[in-house]
Design a protein around this motif. Structure first.
Motif, PDB file in Angstrom:
ATOM      1  N   VAL A 129     -20.245 -37.383 -11.921  1.00 43.76           N
ATOM      2  CA  VAL A 129     -18.960 -36.726 -11.714  1.00 43.76           C
ATOM      3  C   VAL A 129     -18.798 -36.560 -10.206  1.00 43.76           C
ATOM      4  N   ILE A 130     -17.647 -37.023  -9.679  1.00 45.42           N
ATOM      5  CA  ILE A 130     -17.421 -37.071  -8.242  1.00 45.42           C
ATOM      6  C   ILE A 130     -16.128 -36.324  -7.915  1.00 45.42           C
ATOM      7  N   SER A 131     -16.117 -35.640  -6.782  1.00 46.28           N
ATOM      8  CA  SER A 131     -14.972 -34.804  -6.421  1.00 46.28           C
ATOM      9  C   SER A 131     -13.825 -35.636  -5.867  1.00 46.28           C
ATOM     10  N   ASP A 132     -12.696 -34.959  -5.626  1.00 48.30           N
ATOM     11  CA  ASP A 132     -11.518 -35.656  -5.133  1.00 48.30           C
ATOM     12  C   ASP A 132     -11.647 -36.098  -3.683  1.00 48.30           C
ATOM     13  N   ALA A 156     -14.490 -42.655  -0.608  1.00 51.39           N
ATOM     14  CA  ALA A 156     -13.426 -42.105   0.235  1.00 51.39           C
ATOM     15  C   ALA A 156     -12.157 -42.930   0.081  1.00 51.39           C
ATOM     16  N   LEU A 157     -12.316 -44.257   0.014  1.00 52.27           N
ATOM     17  CA  LEU A 157     -11.165 -45.139  -0.188  1.00 52.27           C
ATOM     18  C   LEU A 157     -10.520 -44.867  -1.541  1.00 52.27           C
ATOM     19  N   ALA A 158     -11.332 -44.725  -2.579  1.00 55.87           N
ATOM     20  CA  ALA A 158     -10.797 -44.445  -3.916  1.00 55.87           C
ATOM     21  C   ALA A 158     -10.023 -43.134  -3.927  1.00 55.87           C
ATOM     22  N   ALA A 159     -10.575 -42.098  -3.284  1.00 55.47           N
ATOM     23  CA  ALA A 159      -9.916 -40.795  -3.268  1.00 55.47           C
ATOM     24  C   ALA A 159      -8.568 -40.870  -2.553  1.00 55.47           C
ATOM     25  N   ARG A 160      -8.549 -41.494  -1.365  1.00 59.54           N
ATOM     26  CA  ARG A 160      -7.296 -41.610  -0.608  1.00 59.54           C
ATOM     27  C   ARG A 160      -6.273 -42.460  -1.360  1.00 59.54           C
ATOM     28  N   SER A 161      -6.733 -43.580  -1.906  1.00 57.99           N
ATOM     29  CA  SER A 161      -5.823 -44.528  -2.535  1.00 57.99           C
ATOM     30  C   SER A 161      -5.199 -43.960  -3.800  1.00 57.99           C
ATOM     31  N   VAL A 186     -10.879 -39.981 -13.390  1.00 60.68           N
ATOM     32  CA  VAL A 186     -10.606 -41.403 -13.170  1.00 60.68           C
ATOM     33  C   VAL A 186     -11.935 -42.165 -13.161  1.00 60.68           C
ATOM     34  N   ALA A 187     -12.080 -43.154 -14.036  1.00 61.92           N
ATOM     35  CA  ALA A 187     -13.301 -43.965 -14.087  1.00 61.92           C
ATOM     36  C   ALA A 187     -13.298 -44.964 -12.934  1.00 61.92           C
ATOM     37  N   VAL A 188     -14.384 -44.997 -12.158  1.00 64.02           N
ATOM     38  CA  VAL A 188     -14.497 -45.907 -11.014  1.00 64.02           C
ATOM     39  C   VAL A 188     -15.662 -46.858 -11.250  1.00 64.02           C
ATOM     40  N   THR A 213     -15.113 -22.409  -1.381  1.00 65.38           N
ATOM     41  CA  THR A 213     -14.134 -23.384  -1.857  1.00 65.38           C
ATOM     42  C   THR A 213     -14.877 -24.372  -2.746  1.00 65.38           C
ATOM     43  N   GLU A 214     -14.550 -24.375  -4.020  1.00 66.15           N
ATOM     44  CA  GLU A 214     -15.228 -25.275  -4.949  1.00 66.15           C
ATOM     45  C   GLU A 214     -14.592 -26.661  -4.917  1.00 66.15           C
ATOM     46  N   ARG A 215     -15.399 -27.657  -5.184  1.00 69.18           N
ATOM     47  CA  ARG A 215     -14.892 -29.021  -5.276  1.00 69.18           C
ATOM     48  C   ARG A 215     -14.123 -29.221  -6.584  1.00 69.18           C
TER      49      ARG A 215
END
Length: 278
Positions: free
Chosen positions: A128-131, A175-180, A155-157, A112-114
């Motif tokens: 580059v960061i995964s979902d 994790a907060l950014a991904a959930r939000s 999405v730029a963080v 399962t790829e990110r």
């Protein structure tokens, strides 16, 4: 005693057979040895689930020099080795479908790829960061497997803590950014363009953050602070209502703050502030 005599007779027959037909005996022994080696060493590997990575990337982690028996005994270790690739979220190794012994030396690798979701600056380096908030690769080097369209939609963080000094905080922020983002996008029906942690959000895994959406020229502040009485879902619903009401006045707005209990605060350009509950 009878067993001993039987064994002696059998050995004598084999010896006489070898003396009488040494070439045939050697051929049979060679055939048996070859088949045994093939049974223990020959492997067929099937790989499923690749979208970005090539088959070669997965094969680099596979111990082809080990025996088939070793693969069966150490499947968990092989899975872990495959999952060391930053693109891999999960890996599973099992025997190919079918009945034994036809599937003895056949292995199925399912990966399962990110999915890239964010591009964030951490310790002055862009990643580059995964979902789900996992680091995939530096964004300033060769971007293996990423198309121009994918990069445009990341999405730029900003406002991420130091990974060297606070790795747990960085994980909590991502994790907060991904959930939000997932929650907000589902209610607002717009694609997020950027997220910036502000105030307490820079110091803990919860807090305020500003989000911009594609086609919306101003930031919108949300909160996940522990003392907030409004859930993120409610704030997202409020955001959707405000954007609908103010769609003809986007150019006049400087900032929207939803991190309040009952109202959304809209700051217009020229320091004009309006409060309302959509």
């Amino acid at each position: 005693m009878r067993l001993l005599y039987t064994s002696i007779i059998a050995c004598s027959v084999l010896i006489l057979h070898y003396i009488d037909n040494p070439a045939r005996f050697q051929h049979g022994w060679l055939w048996t040895s070859t088949k045994t080696v093939e049974l223990l060493e020959n492997k067929e590997v099937r790989i499923e689930g690749l979208r970005v990575l090539s088959r070669t990337e997965i094969e680099r982690a596979l111990p082809f020099d080990k025996s088939v028996i070793w693969w069966h005994v150490n499947s968990t270790g092989i899975q872990g080795k495959i999952a060391e690739n930053p693109w891999i979220a999960a890996a599973r190794l099992e025997s190919c479908p079918g009945m034994w012994p036809s599937n003895w030396g056949c292995f199925l690798v399912s990966v399962t790829e990110r999915s890239p979701k964010f591009i964030a600056t951490v310790d002055n380096e862009r990643w580059v960061i995964s979902d789900e908030g996992a680091f995939i690769m530096p964004a300033d080097g060769p971007l293996y497997g990423l198309t121009a369209d994918t990069l445009m939609n990341l999405v730029a963080v900003d406002g991420i803590a130091s990974r060297a000094h606070s790795p747990d905080l960085v994980r909590a922020q991502l994790a907060l950014a991904a959930r939000s983002i997932a929650t907000i996008e589902s209610f607002v029906a717009r694609t997020a363009d950027s997220l910036r942690f502000e105030g307490r959000g820079r110091l803990e895994g919860r807090g305020d953050f500003a989000v911009t959406f594609k086609g919306v020229p101003f930031p919108i502040v949300f909160t996940t602070a522990a003392d907030s009485l409004v859930s993120l879902e409610e704030q997202a619903q409020r955001c959707a209502g405000l954007l609908t009401k103010l769609k003809d006045r986007f150019a006049e707005i400087e900032r929207v703050d939803l991190a309040f209990t009952r109202v959304g605060v809209v700051k217009f350009r020229g320091d004009v502030v309006a409060r309302g509950a959509p």
